[in-house]
Motif scaffolding. Structure first.
Motif, PDB file in Angstrom:
ATOM      1  N   GLY A 224       0.820  -1.199   0.000  1.00 45.53           N
ATOM      2  CA  GLY A 224       0.000   0.000   0.000  1.00 45.53           C
ATOM      3  C   GLY A 224       0.857   1.252   0.000  1.00 45.53           C
ATOM      4  N   ALA A 225       0.436   2.252  -0.748  1.00 45.25           N
ATOM      5  CA  ALA A 225       1.222   3.487  -0.870  1.00 45.25           C
ATOM      6  C   ALA A 225       1.388   4.194   0.464  1.00 45.25           C
ATOM      7  N   ASP A 226       0.422   4.059   1.361  1.00 46.09           N
ATOM      8  CA  ASP A 226       0.453   4.768   2.641  1.00 46.09           C
ATOM      9  C   ASP A 226       0.734   3.837   3.821  1.00 46.09           C
TER      10      ASP A 226
ATOM     11  N   ASP B 145      10.756   0.112   1.574  1.00 50.27           N
ATOM     12  CA  ASP B 145      11.092  -1.257   1.976  1.00 50.27           C
ATOM     13  C   ASP B 145      10.703  -2.249   0.888  1.00 50.27           C
ATOM     14  N   ALA B 146       9.537  -2.039   0.295  1.00 47.86           N
ATOM     15  CA  ALA B 146       9.102  -2.924  -0.788  1.00 47.86           C
ATOM     16  C   ALA B 146      10.044  -2.814  -1.984  1.00 47.86           C
ATOM     17  N   ALA B 147      10.479  -1.600  -2.295  1.00 41.37           N
ATOM     18  CA  ALA B 147      11.404  -1.410  -3.417  1.00 41.37           C
ATOM     19  C   ALA B 147      12.738  -2.100  -3.147  1.00 41.37           C
ATOM     20  N   ALA B 148      13.213  -2.028  -1.904  1.00 38.05           N
ATOM     21  CA  ALA B 148      14.469  -2.697  -1.557  1.00 38.05           C
ATOM     22  C   ALA B 148      14.323  -4.211  -1.656  1.00 38.05           C
ATOM     23  N   MET B 149      13.193  -4.729  -1.224  1.00 34.92           N
ATOM     24  CA  MET B 149      12.962  -6.170  -1.321  1.00 34.92           C
ATOM     25  C   MET B 149      12.879  -6.601  -2.782  1.00 34.92           C
ATOM     26  N   HIS B 150      12.209  -5.815  -3.585  1.00 35.29           N
ATOM     27  CA  HIS B 150      12.140  -6.097  -5.022  1.00 35.29           C
ATOM     28  C   HIS B 150      13.528  -6.118  -5.634  1.00 35.29           C
ATOM     29  N   ALA B 151      14.371  -5.162  -5.266  1.00 30.07           N
ATOM     30  CA  ALA B 151      15.732  -5.114  -5.792  1.00 30.07           C
ATOM     31  C   ALA B 151      16.550  -6.315  -5.356  1.00 30.07           C
ATOM     32  N   ALA B 152      16.256  -6.836  -4.153  1.00 32.86           N
ATOM     33  CA  ALA B 152      16.999  -7.996  -3.654  1.00 32.86           C
ATOM     34  C   ALA B 152      16.679  -9.263  -4.433  1.00 32.86           C
ATOM     35  N   LEU B 153      15.559  -9.285  -5.127  1.00 32.23           N
ATOM     36  CA  LEU B 153      15.154 -10.465  -5.907  1.00 32.23           C
ATOM     37  C   LEU B 153      15.820 -10.435  -7.278  1.00 32.23           C
ATOM     38  N   ALA B 154      17.136 -10.417  -7.255  1.00 39.82           N
ATOM     39  CA  ALA B 154      17.894 -10.156  -8.486  1.00 39.82           C
ATOM     40  C   ALA B 154      17.742 -11.269  -9.518  1.00 39.82           C
TER      41      ALA B 154
ATOM     42  N   LEU C 121       7.127  -5.195  -9.014  1.00 41.58           N
ATOM     43  CA  LEU C 121       6.714  -4.405  -7.860  1.00 41.58           C
ATOM     44  C   LEU C 121       5.494  -3.586  -8.234  1.00 41.58           C
ATOM     45  N   HIS C 122       4.482  -3.591  -7.348  1.00 43.86           N
ATOM     46  CA  HIS C 122       3.303  -2.761  -7.576  1.00 43.86           C
ATOM     47  C   HIS C 122       2.922  -2.066  -6.276  1.00 43.86           C
ATOM     48  N   VAL C 123       2.697  -0.763  -6.363  1.00 38.88           N
ATOM     49  CA  VAL C 123       2.271   0.046  -5.226  1.00 38.88           C
ATOM     50  C   VAL C 123       0.787   0.366  -5.416  1.00 38.88           C
ATOM     51  N   VAL C 124      -0.020   0.017  -4.420  1.00 32.52           N
ATOM     52  CA  VAL C 124      -1.464   0.231  -4.493  1.00 32.52           C
ATOM     53  C   VAL C 124      -1.789   1.600  -3.907  1.00 32.52           C
ATOM     54  N   PRO C 125      -2.285   2.530  -4.695  1.00 28.07           N
ATOM     55  CA  PRO C 125      -2.631   3.849  -4.142  1.00 28.07           C
ATOM     56  C   PRO C 125      -3.858   3.761  -3.256  1.00 28.07           C
TER      57      PRO C 125
ATOM     58  N   ALA D  99      -4.141   3.098  -0.035  1.00 25.90           N
ATOM     59  CA  ALA D  99      -4.176   1.971   0.899  1.00 25.90           C
ATOM     60  C   ALA D  99      -2.978   2.061   1.827  1.00 25.90           C
ATOM     61  N   ALA D 100      -3.136   1.437   3.007  1.00 22.24           N
ATOM     62  CA  ALA D 100      -2.049   1.375   3.979  1.00 22.24           C
ATOM     63  C   ALA D 100      -1.534  -0.066   4.040  1.00 22.24           C
ATOM     64  N   HIS D 101      -1.657  -0.724   5.196  1.00 24.25           N
ATOM     65  CA  HIS D 101      -1.012  -2.021   5.413  1.00 24.25           C
ATOM     66  C   HIS D 101      -1.821  -3.206   4.893  1.00 24.25           C
ATOM     67  N   LEU D 102      -3.095  -2.995   4.566  1.00 26.95           N
ATOM     68  CA  LEU D 102      -3.950  -4.093   4.108  1.00 26.95           C
ATOM     69  C   LEU D 102      -4.609  -3.739   2.771  1.00 26.95           C
ATOM     70  N   PRO D 103      -3.817  -3.554   1.718  1.00 31.14           N
ATOM     71  CA  PRO D 103      -4.394  -3.138   0.439  1.00 31.14           C
ATOM     72  C   PRO D 103      -5.366  -4.160  -0.140  1.00 31.14           C
ATOM     73  N   ASN D 104      -5.239  -5.419   0.239  1.00 28.86           N
ATOM     74  CA  ASN D 104      -6.170  -6.431  -0.271  1.00 28.86           C
ATOM     75  C   ASN D 104      -7.588  -6.206   0.227  1.00 28.86           C
ATOM     76  N   LEU D 105      -7.731  -5.535   1.389  1.00 21.78           N
ATOM     77  CA  LEU D 105      -9.052  -5.185   1.914  1.00 21.78           C
ATOM     78  C   LEU D 105      -9.436  -3.746   1.597  1.00 21.78           C
ATOM     79  N   GLU D 106      -8.456  -2.850   1.605  1.00 21.78           N
ATOM     80  CA  GLU D 106      -8.744  -1.434   1.387  1.00 21.78           C
ATOM     81  C   GLU D 106      -9.038  -1.126  -0.080  1.00 21.78           C
ATOM     82  N   ARG D 107      -8.291  -1.779  -0.968  1.00 22.54           N
ATOM     83  CA  ARG D 107      -8.468  -1.574  -2.417  1.00 22.54           C
ATOM     84  C   ARG D 107      -8.533  -2.931  -3.107  1.00 22.54           C
ATOM     85  N   PRO D 108      -9.561  -3.728  -2.813  1.00 21.68           N
ATOM     86  CA  PRO D 108      -9.585  -5.100  -3.324  1.00 21.68           C
ATOM     87  C   PRO D 108      -9.620  -5.206  -4.839  1.00 21.68           C
ATOM     88  N   GLU D 109     -10.281  -4.271  -5.508  1.00 21.08           N
ATOM     89  CA  GLU D 109     -10.348  -4.360  -6.972  1.00 21.08           C
ATOM     90  C   GLU D 109      -8.950  -4.202  -7.578  1.00 21.08           C
ATOM     91  N   GLU D 110      -8.199  -3.217  -7.089  1.00 24.11           N
ATOM     92  CA  GLU D 110      -6.843  -2.995  -7.600  1.00 24.11           C
ATOM     93  C   GLU D 110      -5.926  -4.161  -7.233  1.00 24.11           C
TER      94      GLU D 110
END
Length: 264
Positions: free
Chosen positions: A205-207, A215-224, A230-234, A236-247
């Motif tokens: 989630g973006a927020d 942190d997500a970007a660093a983890m993505h970079a570590a998956l060399a 990587l996708h950032v859900v606008p 939304a906070a810590h639970l984007p699957n509930l806050e923005r389920p369609e996205e």
């Protein structure tokens, strides 16, 4: 012998890779209700309650992430699920990393949502043990009130806030405390990620202030060596699957389609 974990198992066994969903702390499998409804129309979807959460039995003391991974392994063996896509959010994402190291080629795709691979800091260890003690002494209600608008954004829909609050207050304090202690002792998953070749979706989630976008970007970079995206859900906070389920479902659906094509 029946499985140890309570779980939902829905959708057809039609040749598509099953989707396994691992919830975070201090939630339960209803956290994945929008994903279970969306994806069980076309594939098998399995969502367990982790040990100590929801309808699964509580183990007092300390429950390490490796114990949760073994529970999931036992459940999938019981259900006859040999290969699958594995998704986890927050603590569930760390359990998914533990599973990825344990299960090897059984995991055909990995989804790491609002999580991070680093081990706990010394201050973090103290904080998690202190929180475990507090939950045992006071219960879940005060904690749930305090963190609700970090778990979901302050602007989240009222019904989403109510669902998240119900999950937190419905969790057994002893189960939550045991996982907090176990999570405090987790290993460093960065070496695992560095050698991983499994297709991986990192989504956040973006927020989210628990696991910020950086942190997500660093983890993505570590998956060399993985086919990682990587996708950032606008909005939304810590639970984007509930806050923005369609996205969230759109992005997860695209990933599942790509993994299925690779697997075929």
């Amino acid at each position: 012998m029946p499985p140890f974990l309570a779980y939902d198992d829905k959708g057809p066994e039609n040749g598509r890779l099953p989707l396994v969903l691992v919830h975070g702390h201090p939630f339960d499998r209803t956290m994945w209700a929008p994903q279970l409804a969306e994806f069980s129309a076309g594939r098998r979807v399995i969502a367990p309650d982790l040990r100590g959460y929801g309808a699964s039995p509580v183990t007092p003391g300390t429950v390490p992430l490796s114990r949760h991974a073994r529970d999931i392994e036992s459940l999938l063996d019981h259900l006859g699920v040999s290969v699958f896509v594995l998704a986890g959010l927050s603590m569930g994402g760390q359990i998914a990393m533990e599973c990825a190291g344990r299960f090897g080629a059984r995991v055909r795709g990995l989804v790491l949502a609002d999580t991070f691979p680093e081990p706990e800091t010394p201050e973090g260890v103290r904080s998690r043990h202190a929180m475990a003690d507090r939950l045992l002494a006071e219960g879940m209600a005060g904690y749930a009130d305090e963190v609700l608008e970090r778990m979901v954004a302050p602007y989240a829909e009222p019904e989403v806030k109510a669902h998240v609050h119900r999950m937190m207050t419905g969790t057994d304090p002893e189960g939550a405390a045991a996982s907090l202690r176990g999570r405090a002792a987790r290993p460093d998953y960065r070496p695992l990620l560095a050698g991983l070749t499994t297709p991986t979706l990192v989504i956040t989630g973006a927020d989210d202030t628990y696991t910020p976008v950086a942190d997500a970007a660093a983890m993505h970079a570590a998956l060399a060596d993985a086919d990682a995206r990587l996708h950032v859900v606008p909005g939304a906070a810590h639970l984007p699957n509930l806050e923005r389920p369609e996205e969230f479902n759109r992005v997860l659906g695209e990933f599942l389609a790509e993994v299925a094509e690779v697997d075929a």
